[in-house]
Write a protein that holds these residues in place. Structure first.
Motif, PDB file in Angstrom:
ATOM      1  N   TYR A 116       0.835  -1.209   0.000  1.00 25.31           N
ATOM      2  CA  TYR A 116       0.000   0.000   0.000  1.00 25.31           C
ATOM      3  C   TYR A 116       0.867   1.255   0.000  1.00 25.31           C
ATOM      4  O   TYR A 116       0.710   2.143  -0.850  1.00 25.31           O
ATOM      5  CB  TYR A 116      -0.892  -0.069   1.240  1.00 25.31           C
ATOM      6  CG  TYR A 116      -1.709   1.158   1.554  1.00 25.31           C
ATOM      7  CD1 TYR A 116      -2.313   1.919   0.561  1.00 25.31           C
ATOM      8  CD2 TYR A 116      -1.922   1.520   2.886  1.00 25.31           C
ATOM      9  CE1 TYR A 116      -3.097   3.020   0.880  1.00 25.31           C
ATOM     10  CE2 TYR A 116      -2.703   2.616   3.217  1.00 25.31           C
ATOM     11  CZ  TYR A 116      -3.281   3.366   2.210  1.00 25.31           C
ATOM     12  OH  TYR A 116      -4.045   4.452   2.533  1.00 25.31           O
ATOM     13  N   LYS A 117       1.813   1.313   0.928  1.00 26.02           N
ATOM     14  CA  LYS A 117       2.683   2.494   1.034  1.00 26.02           C
ATOM     15  C   LYS A 117       3.569   2.632  -0.215  1.00 26.02           C
ATOM     16  O   LYS A 117       3.853   3.744  -0.670  1.00 26.02           O
ATOM     17  CB  LYS A 117       3.586   2.414   2.272  1.00 26.02           C
ATOM     18  CG  LYS A 117       2.851   2.303   3.596  1.00 26.02           C
ATOM     19  CD  LYS A 117       2.076   3.558   3.927  1.00 26.02           C
ATOM     20  CE  LYS A 117       1.441   3.477   5.311  1.00 26.02           C
ATOM     21  NZ  LYS A 117       0.416   4.485   5.554  1.00 26.02           N
ATOM     22  N   THR A 118       3.993   1.508  -0.773  1.00 28.35           N
ATOM     23  CA  THR A 118       4.828   1.532  -1.988  1.00 28.35           C
ATOM     24  C   THR A 118       4.049   2.122  -3.160  1.00 28.35           C
ATOM     25  O   THR A 118       4.537   3.005  -3.870  1.00 28.35           O
ATOM     26  CB  THR A 118       5.310   0.109  -2.349  1.00 28.35           C
ATOM     27  OG1 THR A 118       6.048  -0.420  -1.246  1.00 28.35           O
ATOM     28  CG2 THR A 118       6.206   0.117  -3.582  1.00 28.35           C
ATOM     29  N   THR A 407       8.052   5.296 -13.341  1.00 26.60           N
ATOM     30  CA  THR A 407       7.405   5.424 -12.032  1.00 26.60           C
ATOM     31  C   THR A 407       6.047   4.730 -11.949  1.00 26.60           C
ATOM     32  O   THR A 407       5.654   4.268 -10.880  1.00 26.60           O
ATOM     33  CB  THR A 407       7.234   6.912 -11.657  1.00 26.60           C
ATOM     34  OG1 THR A 407       6.606   7.586 -12.741  1.00 26.60           O
ATOM     35  CG2 THR A 407       8.571   7.557 -11.358  1.00 26.60           C
ATOM     36  N   TYR A 408       5.325   4.639 -13.077  1.00 24.91           N
ATOM     37  CA  TYR A 408       4.027   3.961 -13.050  1.00 24.91           C
ATOM     38  C   TYR A 408       4.162   2.453 -13.291  1.00 24.91           C
ATOM     39  O   TYR A 408       3.230   1.706 -13.036  1.00 24.91           O
ATOM     40  CB  TYR A 408       3.077   4.553 -14.099  1.00 24.91           C
ATOM     41  CG  TYR A 408       2.437   5.857 -13.686  1.00 24.91           C
ATOM     42  CD1 TYR A 408       1.235   5.873 -12.990  1.00 24.91           C
ATOM     43  CD2 TYR A 408       3.039   7.072 -13.971  1.00 24.91           C
ATOM     44  CE1 TYR A 408       0.632   7.071 -12.617  1.00 24.91           C
ATOM     45  CE2 TYR A 408       2.451   8.280 -13.592  1.00 24.91           C
ATOM     46  CZ  TYR A 408       1.257   8.268 -12.912  1.00 24.91           C
ATOM     47  OH  TYR A 408       0.679   9.452 -12.535  1.00 24.91           O
ATOM     48  N   GLY A 409       5.325   2.005 -13.777  1.00 27.82           N
ATOM     49  CA  GLY A 409       5.541   0.576 -14.030  1.00 27.82           C
ATOM     50  C   GLY A 409       5.280  -0.310 -12.817  1.00 27.82           C
ATOM     51  O   GLY A 409       4.531  -1.299 -12.911  1.00 27.82           O
ATOM     52  N   PRO A 410       5.869   0.019 -11.662  1.00 25.04           N
ATOM     53  CA  PRO A 410       5.601  -0.804 -10.467  1.00 25.04           C
ATOM     54  C   PRO A 410       4.121  -0.833 -10.075  1.00 25.04           C
ATOM     55  O   PRO A 410       3.612  -1.868  -9.634  1.00 25.04           O
ATOM     56  CB  PRO A 410       6.447  -0.119  -9.378  1.00 25.04           C
ATOM     57  CG  PRO A 410       7.581   0.496 -10.126  1.00 25.04           C
ATOM     58  CD  PRO A 410       6.969   0.973 -11.410  1.00 25.04           C
ATOM     59  N   PRO A 431       8.622  -3.248  -1.560  1.00 24.45           N
ATOM     60  CA  PRO A 431       9.388  -2.043  -1.890  1.00 24.45           C
ATOM     61  C   PRO A 431      10.687  -2.333  -2.652  1.00 24.45           C
ATOM     62  O   PRO A 431      11.075  -1.561  -3.541  1.00 24.45           O
ATOM     63  CB  PRO A 431       9.691  -1.419  -0.516  1.00 24.45           C
ATOM     64  CG  PRO A 431       8.615  -1.945   0.380  1.00 24.45           C
ATOM     65  CD  PRO A 431       8.299  -3.322  -0.121  1.00 24.45           C
ATOM     66  N   ILE A 432      11.340  -3.448  -2.321  1.00 22.02           N
ATOM     67  CA  ILE A 432      12.599  -3.810  -2.998  1.00 22.02           C
ATOM     68  C   ILE A 432      12.329  -4.113  -4.470  1.00 22.02           C
ATOM     69  O   ILE A 432      13.033  -3.629  -5.364  1.00 22.02           O
ATOM     70  CB  ILE A 432      13.267  -5.028  -2.306  1.00 22.02           C
ATOM     71  CG1 ILE A 432      13.621  -4.662  -0.860  1.00 22.02           C
ATOM     72  CG2 ILE A 432      14.516  -5.483  -3.070  1.00 22.02           C
ATOM     73  CD1 ILE A 432      14.012  -5.828   0.005  1.00 22.02           C
ATOM     74  N   ILE A 433      11.282  -4.918  -4.732  1.00 24.08           N
ATOM     75  CA  ILE A 433      10.900  -5.245  -6.118  1.00 24.08           C
ATOM     76  C   ILE A 433      10.568  -3.965  -6.884  1.00 24.08           C
ATOM     77  O   ILE A 433      10.983  -3.771  -8.030  1.00 24.08           O
ATOM     78  CB  ILE A 433       9.668  -6.192  -6.141  1.00 24.08           C
ATOM     79  CG1 ILE A 433       9.961  -7.507  -5.424  1.00 24.08           C
ATOM     80  CG2 ILE A 433       9.191  -6.441  -7.571  1.00 24.08           C
ATOM     81  CD1 ILE A 433      10.963  -8.412  -6.068  1.00 24.08           C
ATOM     82  N   ALA A 434       9.811  -3.072  -6.231  1.00 21.65           N
ATOM     83  CA  ALA A 434       9.354  -1.840  -6.891  1.00 21.65           C
ATOM     84  C   ALA A 434      10.515  -0.896  -7.221  1.00 21.65           C
ATOM     85  O   ALA A 434      10.448  -0.143  -8.184  1.00 21.65           O
ATOM     86  CB  ALA A 434       8.337  -1.125  -6.002  1.00 21.65           C
TER      87      ALA A 434
END
Length: 480
Positions: A116-118, A407-410, A431-434
């Motif tokens: 959610y935060k990511t 930036t929208y990819g994740p 977050p790491i993946i993103a």
């Protein structure tokens, strides 16, 4: 036109917006600011969204593209149609079913707090940078045509610009914006229409023959199937357009917040349907304007290209009538995008990052929301001013869409995984993946061009979303 007249024009324009703010701002609370009490007429939302989607970047940059890219941008626009259908049939039903204020709350329900935060953080970064790009462009034009002569510096122009937006949005937020966007979209479309009329008249084209002239011109070539490595290859742009629409509209708090002000899902879908038709036509008209301006510049030996084409011709060659409408259209296009962004950033930061709805009573929520509105205004001012020293050339819209791909990819990957699989994931690793996905995308894109001559261009969004999706597969735990 002298400086005093321009200033009176700009101040009159903002006086109208502030009046609308006053009229819509009575009995406002957080529900008014965030969702307009879900009482907005769908047709008003649809019309206003045109201006918010196009922005000052489109108004300036797309006409300047014709010389080098012809009508290839229409390939992206046709892709948008597919994307908007997905938004109307898949995403809007989900958002209304869950009764969301922030669309990123879905990620918390599906995966957990870290996801959610990511998602919210990537939106905040995307929008701060994207809006700053747009406002930077307009502030630059205003600087050249007005404020330099008055001895007003760039940072002062930017500060005044953002302050005026804050002034008419701080009380009722999205409720005010729905109406101001409608007015601003109207101004922008009138400006485009007036300019087309004047330029075609100067070129000796009768109003009934404008469409035929545009379609017959070599500059209106739309479809490019020749070289799949090229950035303007049809399928690359068409598919990119679909995903850009899904990500930059459907997964964007700014654009979806407007849809969520409609009374019902049916109204929101109607809004999306009509918005798609009108936006497609408006993009074609803007490209036609660019073609006429390009021909005009070539025939008269005027050395104005890319982002300078429209401003230079409007100010120096097309007469005071066109210049007045150009100025109004430019400001309208810029502010219809920026005002809703300021509101959406305030909404997302207050609800998603600070959790105000979970932690505080109503009075405290309103106080925090007002404070965040001011802080985000200052953040925008800082980022825009920093761009002055970072951007050198290249069309701004290309940079904007390319940056959005990173930036929208994740977000695209996260929502696709949530909607099309039943797997759960190790939430803390999201977050790491993103963060890794955009970095890997950049490395692949850079080396692909270097080694194979394959230009990812807007396709970077799909690469990035796919890498995020596969990254989430690697950290999955079990089925629901």
């Amino acid at each position: 036109m002298n400086s005093t007249t321009i200033i009176i024009l700009i101040l009159s324009y903002f006086a109208i917006l502030i009046l609308i703010s006053f009229l819509t701002g009575k009995k406002s609370d957080n529900n008014t600011f965030f969702k307009a009490n879900q009482q907005a007429p769908w047709y008003v939302v649809a019309f206003g969204m045109i201006g918010a989607s196009l922005s000052g970047v489109t108004f300036i940059s797309i006409p300047g593209w014709i010389e080098s890219s012809q009508f290839s941008y229409m390939q992206v626009v046709l892709g948008y149609i597919v994307g908007y259908i997905v938004i109307g049939t898949v995403l809007l039903p989900l958002y209304y079913k869950l009764n969301l204020t922030s669309i990123y709350t879905y990620l918390e329900e599906r995966f957990g707090n870290a996801s959610y935060k990511t998602g919210a953080s990537f939106f905040l970064i995307s929008r701060v940078v994207g809006t700053s790009f747009r406002l930077f462009l307009v502030a630059n034009v205003l600087q050249v045509i007005l404020f330099d002569d008055l001895g007003i510096q760039f940072w002062q122009t930017v500060t005044l610009t953002v302050f005026l937006i804050w002034l008419y949005t701080f009380k009722s937020g999205i409720k005010t914006i729905i109406w101001t966007d409608t007015l601003q979209t109207l101004f922008m479309l009138i400006a485009i229409g007036v300019t087309i009329f004047y330029v075609s008249d100067d070129l000796g084209i009768s109003s009934g023959n404008i469409l035929g002239y545009v379609l017959d011109s070599d500059l209106s070539k739309t479809f490019f199937f020749d070289d799949f490595k090229s950035s303007n290859y049809f399928w690359k742009q068409f598919i990119s357009g679909a995903f850009i629409a899904i990500a930059m509209t459907g997964l964007d708090q700014d654009m979806m917040q407007k849809n969520l002000t409609c009374k019902s899902l049916k109204d929101a879908q109607k809004n999306m349907f009509w918005f798609t038709i009108v936006l497609t036509l408006v993009n074609f008209v803007i490209l036609s304007l660019g073609l006429l301006l390009t021909v005009y510049a070539q025939q008269n030996g005027i050395d104005a290209h890319r982002d300078e084409l429209f401003p230079v011709l409007a100010k120096e060659y097309l007469g005071i009538g066109v210049f007045v409408f150009f100025l109004i259209g430019l400001i309208a296009a810029a502010y219809s995008s920026a005002d809703s962004t300021l509101t959406a950033l305030t909404t997302s930061f207050s609800i998603d990052i600070l959790d105000i709805e979970k932690k505080y009573d109503v009075a405290k929520q309103i106080a925090i929301r007002k404070r965040m509105h001011i802080i985000i205004s200052f953040v925008l001012i800082f980022v825009i001013i920093s761009f002055k020293y970072l951007i050198k050339d290249e069309s701004v819209i290309a940079k904007l869409l390319l940056f959005a791909g990173y930036t929208y990819g994740p977000l695209l990957g996260l929502y696709a995984f949530g909607l099309f699989t039943t797997w759960q994931i190790k939430d803390k690793l999201v977050p790491i993946i993103a963060i890794l996905s955009p970095i890997l995308s950049y490395i692949i894109s850079f080396n692909s061009l270097k080694w194979f001559g394959f230009d990812f261009d807007f396709f970077i969004l799909i690469l990035n979303g796919s890498l995020t999706f596969f990254g989430l597969i690697l950290i999955r735990t079990k089925h629901h």
